[in-house]
Scaffold this active site. Sequence first.
Site, short mmCIF file in Angstrom:
data_model
loop_
_atom_site.label_atom_id
_atom_site.label_comp_id
_atom_site.label_asym_id
_atom_site.label_seq_id
_atom_site.Cartn_x
_atom_site.Cartn_y
_atom_site.Cartn_z
CD GLU A 34 -5.94 2.01 2.21
OE1 GLU A 34 -5.83 0.92 2.80
OE2 GLU A 34 -6.70 2.18 1.25
CB SER A 57 -9.12 -0.34 4.50
OG SER A 57 -9.65 -1.55 4.01
NE ARG A 82 -3.76 -2.04 0.07
CZ ARG A 82 -3.34 -3.21 -0.42
NH1 ARG A 82 -2.22 -3.28 -1.12
NH2 ARG A 82 -4.05 -4.28 -0.28
#
Length: 358
Positions: free
Chosen positions: A350, A246, A168
């Site tokens: 995130e 998320s 990520r």
Amino acid sequence: MRFEQSLREKVPLAPMTTLGIGGPARYFADITDTEALLAGVDWAGARGVPMFVLGGGSNIVVADSGFPGLVLRLCIRGIETKIEGDSAELIAGAGEEWDALVARSVANNWSGWECLSGIPGRVGATPIQNVGAYGQDTSETLVSVEALDLNDKKLVCLSAADCEFGYRTSRFKTRDRDRFVITRVSYRLKVGGAPVIRYPELQRHLGELKTIAPTPADVREAVLAIRRRKAMVIDPSEPDSRSVGSFFVNPTLTHEQFNLVKSQAARFIGSAEEVPSYPAAENMVKLSAAWLIQRAGISRGYVHGNVGTSTKHALAIVNRGGGSAKEVAELKDLIQARVFNAFGILLAPEPVFVGFEP
Ligand SMILES: Cc1cc2nc3c(=O)[nH]c(=O)nc-3n(C[C@H](O)[C@H](O)[C@H](O)COP(=O)(O)OP(=O)(O)OC[C@H]3O[C@@H](n4cnc5c(N)ncnc54)[C@H](O)[C@@H]3O)c2cc1C
């Protein structure tokens, strides 16, 4: 369209985000080609106003006060396809819708993206956080990125290795944050290749369906079904999908760090319950942020004013209707504090925060 023709003032940003929260952009323009992009960059530079590059708005939290500078929404379209033997190369404009591209590749029986089905947003953002899901990520199929380097205003071509991908993350999210505007991305898929079925939940789902030799299309359907159960597919009739997906990245730890977490968890939970963990690259251990959040006392459907956690997934912060960025930030802080107190782990958010005070 020329930049000056597209330029507008005080444009609400909330409707351009999946969270549906945030104030206006002081200046805003849709960018349909590289000339317009350069003109926009020059315009902001000449006036000394900050700039933000927007894609589909599915991974950002915009401040209630909005963004005090120029927002350039990347709308560069176009898809070129080259087939050679069993390899399909796709070059897509940054403004193409990601999931439409995935659906098209799966329909052609090209493998490489089937697990990335149902992820909102545009092509230009896929390299930013190395978009991934269900055991697959962008870096596995990405060949190169065309981008405008804002340091010298030149178009550059970066190979996959140049992008410094990680879980990520990429150089676009770390050391070169805000340096490049991605204009096109080139990927390579496998014609008639076998789909990737690494993720246990996906294996179980396909097993229950008794699908023999699943195709990329079967895997896409399975991934979409699993994602719908968690409200991780954007659906106007599903309030729990009013999110950024998320909200926190699953933490990746060394074995020593994990041992410390386990002892703290034993004290906090006061039982012999195992902290679930999964092997990660470079001999690291990945933990489930959703598990940590729930065990720290924030359940699914936790309410904080007009925002809360999704009733279907503790990892998603949702706008319950009329929510504010202030409430989102408060809930983020609360979750981080609870998890830190319980397990000694600071969860990393995130999404990108836009227009907030540093
Ligand atoms: C319901 C839901 C489910 C999700 N599931 C997943 C998932 O499974 N896996 C996953 O990885 N993500 C997931 N996400 C997060 C998100 O969809 C992805 O990160 C997506 O790639 C963001 O794309 P975007 O175009 O909306 O980017 P935006 O939200 O508009 O922007 C995100 C960041 O990328 C930058 N950016 C965007 N375009 C460019 C460009 N052309 N050049 C330079 N910088 C750019 C922006 O400046 C910003 O910093 C989910 C989100 C939602 C709402």
